[in-house]
Design a protein around this motif. Structure first.
Motif, PDB file in Angstrom:
ATOM      1  N   PHE A   1       0.879  -1.178   0.000  1.00 42.94           N
ATOM      2  CA  PHE A   1       0.000   0.000   0.000  1.00 42.94           C
ATOM      3  C   PHE A   1       0.908   1.217   0.000  1.00 42.94           C
ATOM      4  CE2 PHE A   1      -2.607   3.329   1.756  1.00 42.94           C
ATOM      5  CZ  PHE A   1      -3.870   3.070   1.267  1.00 42.94           C
ATOM      6  N   ILE A   2       0.614   2.202  -0.860  1.00 44.15           N
ATOM      7  CA  ILE A   2       1.529   3.338  -0.956  1.00 44.15           C
ATOM      8  C   ILE A   2       0.854   4.623  -0.470  1.00 44.15           C
ATOM      9  CG2 ILE A   2       1.096   4.003  -3.377  1.00 44.15           C
ATOM     10  CD1 ILE A   2       4.248   4.041  -3.618  1.00 44.15           C
ATOM     11  N   TRP A   3       1.592   5.350   0.379  1.00 48.21           N
ATOM     12  CA  TRP A   3       1.132   6.638   0.916  1.00 48.21           C
ATOM     13  C   TRP A   3       1.952   7.724   0.249  1.00 48.21           C
ATOM     14  CZ3 TRP A   3      -2.450   6.807   5.072  1.00 48.21           C
ATOM     15  CH2 TRP A   3      -2.712   5.577   5.686  1.00 48.21           C
ATOM     16  N   HIS A   4       1.292   8.636  -0.474  1.00 47.79           N
ATOM     17  CA  HIS A   4       2.042   9.715  -1.119  1.00 47.79           C
ATOM     18  C   HIS A   4       1.891  10.994  -0.287  1.00 47.79           C
ATOM     19  CE1 HIS A   4       3.850  12.455  -3.713  1.00 47.79           C
ATOM     20  NE2 HIS A   4       2.937  12.573  -4.661  1.00 47.79           N
ATOM     21  N   LEU A   5       2.902  11.224   0.566  1.00 41.40           N
ATOM     22  CA  LEU A   5       2.884  12.404   1.441  1.00 41.40           C
ATOM     23  C   LEU A   5       3.982  13.389   1.055  1.00 41.40           C
ATOM     24  CD1 LEU A   5       2.508  10.718   4.975  1.00 41.40           C
ATOM     25  CD2 LEU A   5       0.730  11.319   3.388  1.00 41.40           C
ATOM     26  N   ALA A   6       4.778  13.051   0.055  1.00 44.71           N
ATOM     27  CA  ALA A   6       5.892  13.944  -0.309  1.00 44.71           C
ATOM     28  C   ALA A   6       5.337  15.164  -1.036  1.00 44.71           C
ATOM     29  CB  ALA A   6       6.875  13.216  -1.209  1.00 44.71           C
ATOM     30  N   ALA A   7       5.835  16.322  -0.689  1.00 42.83           N
ATOM     31  CA  ALA A   7       5.392  17.556  -1.343  1.00 42.83           C
ATOM     32  C   ALA A   7       6.304  18.692  -0.926  1.00 42.83           C
ATOM     33  CB  ALA A   7       3.961  17.896  -0.915  1.00 42.83           C
ATOM     34  N   ASN A   8       6.126  19.817  -1.613  1.00 48.08           N
ATOM     35  CA  ASN A   8       6.706  21.051  -1.114  1.00 48.08           C
ATOM     36  C   ASN A   8       5.712  21.617  -0.103  1.00 48.08           C
ATOM     37  OD1 ASN A   8       7.975  23.555  -0.758  1.00 48.08           O
ATOM     38  ND2 ASN A   8       6.586  24.432  -2.272  1.00 48.08           N
ATOM     39  N   SER A   9       5.893  21.255   1.153  1.00 43.77           N
ATOM     40  CA  SER A   9       4.918  21.696   2.168  1.00 43.77           C
ATOM     41  C   SER A   9       5.148  23.156   2.567  1.00 43.77           C
ATOM     42  CB  SER A   9       5.004  20.798   3.399  1.00 43.77           C
ATOM     43  OG  SER A   9       6.292  20.881   3.949  1.00 43.77           O
ATOM     44  N   ASP A  10       6.251  23.726   2.104  1.00 42.22           N
ATOM     45  CA  ASP A  10       6.550  25.135   2.383  1.00 42.22           C
ATOM     46  C   ASP A  10       5.796  25.986   1.352  1.00 42.22           C
ATOM     47  OD1 ASP A  10       7.599  27.564   2.988  1.00 42.22           O
ATOM     48  OD2 ASP A  10       9.635  27.116   2.299  1.00 42.22           O
ATOM     49  N   ILE A  11       4.501  26.180   1.616  1.00 42.44           N
ATOM     50  CA  ILE A  11       3.601  26.762   0.607  1.00 42.44           C
ATOM     51  C   ILE A  11       4.043  28.169   0.203  1.00 42.44           C
ATOM     52  CG2 ILE A  11       1.179  27.267   0.072  1.00 42.44           C
ATOM     53  CD1 ILE A  11       0.378  25.369   2.271  1.00 42.44           C
ATOM     54  N   LYS A  12       4.530  28.915   1.175  1.00 42.82           N
ATOM     55  CA  LYS A  12       4.943  30.311   0.897  1.00 42.82           C
ATOM     56  C   LYS A  12       6.029  30.379  -0.183  1.00 42.82           C
ATOM     57  CE  LYS A  12       5.780  31.624   5.275  1.00 42.82           C
ATOM     58  NZ  LYS A  12       5.018  30.765   6.147  1.00 42.82           N
ATOM     59  N   SER A  13       6.933  29.363  -0.156  1.00 44.45           N
ATOM     60  CA  SER A  13       8.055  29.406  -1.104  1.00 44.45           C
ATOM     61  C   SER A  13       7.567  29.281  -2.550  1.00 44.45           C
ATOM     62  CB  SER A  13       9.062  28.303  -0.800  1.00 44.45           C
ATOM     63  OG  SER A  13       8.532  27.047  -1.190  1.00 44.45           O
ATOM     64  N   GLY A  14       6.367  28.740  -2.721  1.00 46.86           N
ATOM     65  CA  GLY A  14       5.827  28.583  -4.074  1.00 46.86           C
ATOM     66  C   GLY A  14       5.036  29.793  -4.539  1.00 46.86           C
ATOM     67  N   ALA A  15       4.954  30.831  -3.701  1.00 42.92           N
ATOM     68  CA  ALA A  15       4.138  31.991  -4.061  1.00 42.92           C
ATOM     69  C   ALA A  15       4.698  32.694  -5.289  1.00 42.92           C
ATOM     70  CB  ALA A  15       4.064  32.958  -2.883  1.00 42.92           C
ATOM     71  N   THR A  16       6.017  32.791  -5.358  1.00 38.66           N
ATOM     72  CA  THR A  16       6.608  33.515  -6.485  1.00 38.66           C
ATOM     73  C   THR A  16       7.322  32.573  -7.441  1.00 38.66           C
ATOM     74  OG1 THR A  16       8.450  33.905  -4.994  1.00 38.66           O
ATOM     75  CG2 THR A  16       6.936  35.747  -5.332  1.00 38.66           C
ATOM     76  N   ASN A  17       7.663  31.379  -6.974  1.00 38.84           N
ATOM     77  CA  ASN A  17       8.428  30.446  -7.799  1.00 38.84           C
ATOM     78  C   ASN A  17       7.619  29.150  -7.975  1.00 38.84           C
ATOM     79  OD1 ASN A  17      10.253  28.687  -8.891  1.00 38.84           O
ATOM     80  ND2 ASN A  17      11.712  28.759  -7.179  1.00 38.84           N
ATOM     81  N   PRO A  18       7.169  28.838  -9.183  1.00 42.20           N
ATOM     82  CA  PRO A  18       6.307  27.655  -9.350  1.00 42.20           C
ATOM     83  C   PRO A  18       7.057  26.325  -9.264  1.00 42.20           C
ATOM     84  CG  PRO A  18       6.734  28.676 -11.475  1.00 42.20           C
ATOM     85  CD  PRO A  18       7.362  29.574 -10.444  1.00 42.20           C
ATOM     86  N   TYR A  19       8.386  26.362  -9.344  1.00 41.65           N
ATOM     87  CA  TYR A  19       9.118  25.100  -9.493  1.00 41.65           C
ATOM     88  C   TYR A  19       9.096  24.173  -8.274  1.00 41.65           C
ATOM     89  CZ  TYR A  19      10.314  26.635 -14.082  1.00 41.65           C
ATOM     90  OH  TYR A  19      10.201  27.035 -15.376  1.00 41.65           O
ATOM     91  N   PRO A  20       9.194  24.688  -7.037  1.00 39.55           N
ATOM     92  CA  PRO A  20       9.114  23.734  -5.908  1.00 39.55           C
ATOM     93  C   PRO A  20       7.818  22.923  -5.919  1.00 39.55           C
ATOM     94  CG  PRO A  20       9.875  25.886  -5.152  1.00 39.55           C
ATOM     95  CD  PRO A  20       9.482  26.052  -6.585  1.00 39.55           C
ATOM     96  N   ASP A  21       6.691  23.563  -6.252  1.00 34.59           N
ATOM     97  CA  ASP A  21       5.413  22.839  -6.290  1.00 34.59           C
ATOM     98  C   ASP A  21       5.336  21.920  -7.500  1.00 34.59           C
ATOM     99  OD1 ASP A  21       4.114  23.895  -3.949  1.00 34.59           O
ATOM    100  OD2 ASP A  21       4.104  25.810  -4.993  1.00 34.59           O
ATOM    101  N   LEU A  22       5.867  22.405  -8.625  1.00 38.69           N
ATOM    102  CA  LEU A  22       5.854  21.576  -9.833  1.00 38.69           C
ATOM    103  C   LEU A  22       6.675  20.306  -9.596  1.00 38.69           C
ATOM    104  CD1 LEU A  22       5.151  21.325 -12.899  1.00 38.69           C
ATOM    105  CD2 LEU A  22       7.388  22.315 -13.341  1.00 38.69           C
ATOM    106  N   ILE A  23       7.864  20.467  -9.032  1.00 36.21           N
ATOM    107  CA  ILE A  23       8.805  19.343  -8.934  1.00 36.21           C
ATOM    108  C   ILE A  23       8.467  18.424  -7.753  1.00 36.21           C
ATOM    109  CG2 ILE A  23      11.242  18.741  -8.537  1.00 36.21           C
ATOM    110  CD1 ILE A  23      11.885  21.415 -10.069  1.00 36.21           C
TER     111      ILE A  23
END
Ligand SMILES: NC(=O)c1ccc[n+]([C@@H]2O[C@H](COP(=O)([O-])OP(=O)(O)OC[C@H]3O[C@@H](n4cnc5c(N)ncnc54)[C@H](O)[C@@H]3O)[C@@H](O)[C@H]2O)c1
Length: 330
Positions: A85-107
């Protein structure tokens, strides 16, 4: 959750060295499950796993690697020959850092999902759970319920919604059960980010004055990490796949109230310096109150309160940072 009720024996946790993933690993380990933790330690850490005794445990394999890399998946395959069973919890949880730069959320939020789908065919999967967020909804005039349209206003929300949709398509195509969990704000330890964590870090730098992002009117619901995990495990145990809001069904707590509770807890009490905007940062939702009627249609017994969770978290995160500082001083 009773050991015999949760049938799945083998669990892979992507992002397992973070705040929620490490708590989940601890719960599953108490149920004697076999666990593979995968993390690149960009936001989580090996220390978190060591502190929770998740490092040198025969039932737990820790893979230090990026989920977007095939090499990491080769290690995952080697360790998971049986049904998993796979749990996908990996993310850019630092939401603020994605405000101006889309790449952390994209990647780290979206591409990790695509990578999971690209590599999953080599695994015998019994199901997938995905950590989504209230951020998928965007600004609405009503409480946020699962059947509402989604109009995210942050790159984080966009990446979560795109991940949800890609996973839904995959789940339909391959007939693999899928749980999309849209979390409220989750609080507890070991905190890696979030409002309380930020406030404590600012206080450690300057204990006279703490800056609050936004004017304090932001209103959100908060859930303790242990309750979150119990809900997820119960929904999986009961085979209730689908999309679920997970949070308390209350009226939430304002940032102003949280900041005051935080300040009152400290000696010396810091002055609070509020901003002027109704949001904390560009892309922050001023109001995010989850409607969890669907969840509480199943689990009527629970009376949860955002404010009580905040009280506990202020105490626990304060202790966590005190411990870290003590170790740094030694
Ligand atoms: N904490 C909350 O309030 C909250 C609310 C809604 C949704 N979520 C979601 O729940 C999940 C877990 O959140 P959390 O609070 O534990 O965050 P976290 O940052 O503590 O955990 C995420 C983990 O993913 C790892 N990671 C990120 N990119 C990676 C990559 N490319 N390869 C390998 N590892 C990678 C990080 O190192 C980290 O350990 C996240 O998907 C988050 O978006 C959290």
């Amino acid at each position: 959750v009773d050991k015999k009720n949760l049938e799945i024996e083998n669990h892979i946790i992507l992002g397992g060295a973070g705040f929620i993933g490490s708590n989940l690993a601890q719960h599953l380990s108490r149920l004697s499950k076999k666990i593979t933790i995968v993390d690149n330690f960009s936001l989580g850490s090996l220390k978190i796993l060591e502190d929770l005794n998740l490092k040198n445990n025969l039932n737990i394999k820790v893979i230090d690697g990026d989920i977007n890399s095939s090499t990491t998946w080769n290690h995952i395959y080697e360790n998971n020959l049986e049904e998993s069973f796979i749990w996908h919890l990996a993310a850019n949880s630092d939401i603020k850092s994605g405000a101006t730069n889309p790449y952390p959320d994209l990647i780290n939020t979206f591409q990790t999902t695509a990578s999971l789908i690209a590599h999953a065919r080599e695994l015998k999967l019994s199901g997938i759970a995905f950590a989504s967020s209230s951020a998928v909804y965007g600004n609405k005039n009503h409480r946020l319920s699962e059947e509402m349209s989604c109009d995210p206003i942050s790159n984080y929300g966009v990446a979560k919604l795109a991940s949800e949709n890609m996973l839904r398509a995959y789940s339909n195509l391959r007939e693999i059960p899928l749980w999309i969990f849209r979390f409220a704000n989750i609080v507890g330890t070991p905190a890696t980010h979030g409002l309380l964590f930020d406030l404590f870090l600012k206080y450690k730098k300057n204990n006279h004055q703490v800056e609050i992002l936004g004017n304090g009117s932001q209103l959100k619901t908060y859930l303790g990490v242990n309750e979150l995990i119990k809900f997820m495990l119960k929904l999986i145990e009961q085979k209730n796949s689908g999309t679920w809001n997970l949070g308390p069904n209350d009226q939430g707590v304002s940032v102003e109230k949280i900041a005051k509770l935080f300040a009152e807890h400290l000696i010396p009490i810091p002055a609070l310096q509020f901003g002027i905007t109704t949001h904390g940062w560009p892309g922050d939702m001023p109001t995010a109150l989850l409607n969890c009627d669907k969840l509480f249609g199943l689990f009527q017994e629970t009376k949860l309160s955002s404010e009580v969770f905040i009280h506990h978290a202020i105490h626990d995160i304060g202790n966590q940072l005190e411990m870290i500082l003590k170790c740094d001083r030694q």
